[in-house]
Scaffold this active site. Structure first.
Site, PDB file in Angstrom:
ATOM      1  N   ASP A  13     -28.699   4.717  20.384  1.00  0.00           N
ATOM      2  CA  ASP A  13     -30.034   5.203  20.013  1.00  0.00           C
ATOM      3  C   ASP A  13     -29.982   6.216  18.871  1.00  0.00           C
ATOM      4  OD1 ASP A  13     -31.122   3.743  22.251  1.00  0.00           O
ATOM      5  OD2 ASP A  13     -30.462   5.391  23.531  1.00  0.00           O
ATOM      6  N   HIS A  41     -32.717  -1.968  18.433  1.00  0.00           N
ATOM      7  CA  HIS A  41     -32.694  -1.246  17.173  1.00  0.00           C
ATOM      8  C   HIS A  41     -34.096  -1.288  16.580  1.00  0.00           C
ATOM      9  CE1 HIS A  41     -28.077  -1.871  16.567  1.00  0.00           C
ATOM     10  NE2 HIS A  41     -28.377  -1.050  17.546  1.00  0.00           N
TER      11      HIS A  41
END
EC number: 6.3.4.4
Length: 418
Positions: A13, A41
């Protein structure tokens, strides 16, 4: 010719998709080399905002081949849905999908979920997408390869081989487990849901070698970060594959790869989703989490929020053999009065902080000057407030490699190059 590997310095992340999307404008191939549908993503560009789970983040460049490498586990129906979503925005997805990648089946997702429920309070925090059972089958030589979608008779045979081994175990371990499909029914379903991309299945090494011969730029993209690597992460709270840069060539289809650049992506603060220990966790997280939009792209789970952990990030930068750092979400720190960086740990085993020892460690903080100016419009490093410049430069000093990219917003134009 340039081979660039984009990896995470922390627990995932970090904003790798945003970096890959930016760099893909100059690339001829964007390559995912491990993982599957268990992480997302987020990419923001002229086509819109996308949460990609299996497609490489460079698919928005029409001149860039999107490669799903042999190190991946691929959820077939979800991949078809993801392709359809991207193409609805007007983008033609140009894919090469490795025949050596492994199919992640609904059965794997069910197995994943049942195991998390069995573990109860000791669960791993899995996304329950079936990633661990799928990689486990691959290691046990019971996996179903993507290439067998082009050999229906072999596909049925290998599915039956897997079921004969797997079903008795699942029925013994999980009393509620029921499974009625035959190998032929599973194969028929796989052939149906993979139809949109089955013609893209190939030996991906061949087109990648051809691009290498033409001195084209190849862009390799990892999922998650160093702290989740199967070998070097916070075991057992890891992913089930290797997300370090050294695996890029193996998992991407070019085993002899020697990348010119390895970009370790790190946020300007720390965050983590799933089970594990975030040593620098903030006491009050909710407001900052909302401001920064820190929720899992796959599950929507709120991420744990913390101050920048220079110890963990330095470890990640070294594990990734990074030549440079990309620092994302610096803009989210604007107005944060209590700004600090963790520069060390106190407690036993601080010299090699792997779980469970990390639970007993305490952070040593260095107070940093904060800023209140809006930096989302800055396009040069010198335009940042002095306090923001000092913050970046201190991180650079602690990492030991240059911070060459500084993100001040999600758009492509909001990237400061140094």
């Amino acid at each position: 010719m340039s081979s660039i590997v984009v990896v995470g310095a922390n627990w995932g992340d970090e904003g790798k998709g945003r970096i890959v999307d930016f760099l893909a404008e100059q690339a001829s191939a964007s390559i995912r080399f491990q993982g599957g549908n268990n992480a997302g993503h987020t990419v923001v560009n002229d086509f819109g905002t996308f949460k990609l789970h299996q497609l490489p983040s460079g698919v928005f460049n029409p001149d860039c081949i999107g490669v799903l490498g042999p190190g991946m586990v691929i959820s077939p129906a979800l991949l078809s849905a993801e392709i359809a979503e991207v193409e609805q925005s007007g983008v033609k997805v140009n894919l090469c999908i490795s025949d050596r990648a492994t199919l992640c089946l609904p059965l794997h997702a069910e197995e994943d979920t049942l195991e998390e429920l069995r573990l109860g309070d000791g669960a791993y925090g899995s996304t329950r997408q079936g990633i661990a059972p799928c990689y486990g089958d691959r290691v046990m030589k019971k996996g179903i390869l993507v290439g067998w979608l082009k050999q229906p008779e072999v596909l049925v045979e290998r599915i039956q081989f897997m079921l004969d081994w797997k079903l008795p175990q699942l029925r013994a371990l999980y009393p509620t487990f029921k499974f009625e499909q035959t190998a032929q029914e599973m194969a028929d379903w796989l052939l149906e849901v993979s139809a949109p991309w089955r013609d893209s299945i190939c030996n991906v090494t061949l087109p990648l070698k051809a691009l290498q011969a033409e001195s084209k730029t190849l862009l390799f993209e990892a999922q998650l970060g160093a702290g989740r690597d199967l070998v070097y992460g916070e075991y057992p709270w890891t992913t089930s594959s290797n997300c370090v840069s050294m695996y890029a060539g193996i998992g991407g289809g070019l085993p002899a790869l020697r990348p010119e650049r390895v970009i370790a992506v790190a946020k300007a603060f720390s965050s983590s989703v799933g089970t594990g220990t975030l040593i620098t966790a903030m006491e009050e997280q909710d407001a900052f989490r909302e401001l920064a939009g820190e929720f899992g792209a796959t599950t929507g789970r709120p991420r744990d929020m913390g101050y920048f952990d220079a110890v963990a990030t330095k470890n990640g930068v070294e594990l990734q053999a990074a030549t440079e750092v990309a620092l994302t979400k610096v803009d989210c720190l604007t107005g944060l009065a209590d700004l600090k960086i963790c520069v060390g740990y106190e407690g036993e085993h601080s010299e090699n902080p792997i779980w469970p020892q990390t639970a007993a460690l305490a952070p040593i903080y260095e107070k940093m000057e904060s800023w209140s100016e809006d930096i989302t419009g800055c396009r040069k490093f010198e335009e940042l407030p002095v306090a923001a410049q000092k913050y970046v430069l201190r991180i650079e000093e602690l990492m030991g490699v240059p911070v060459k990219m500084v993100s001040v917003g999600p758009g492509r134009e909001q990237m400061i190059m140094r």
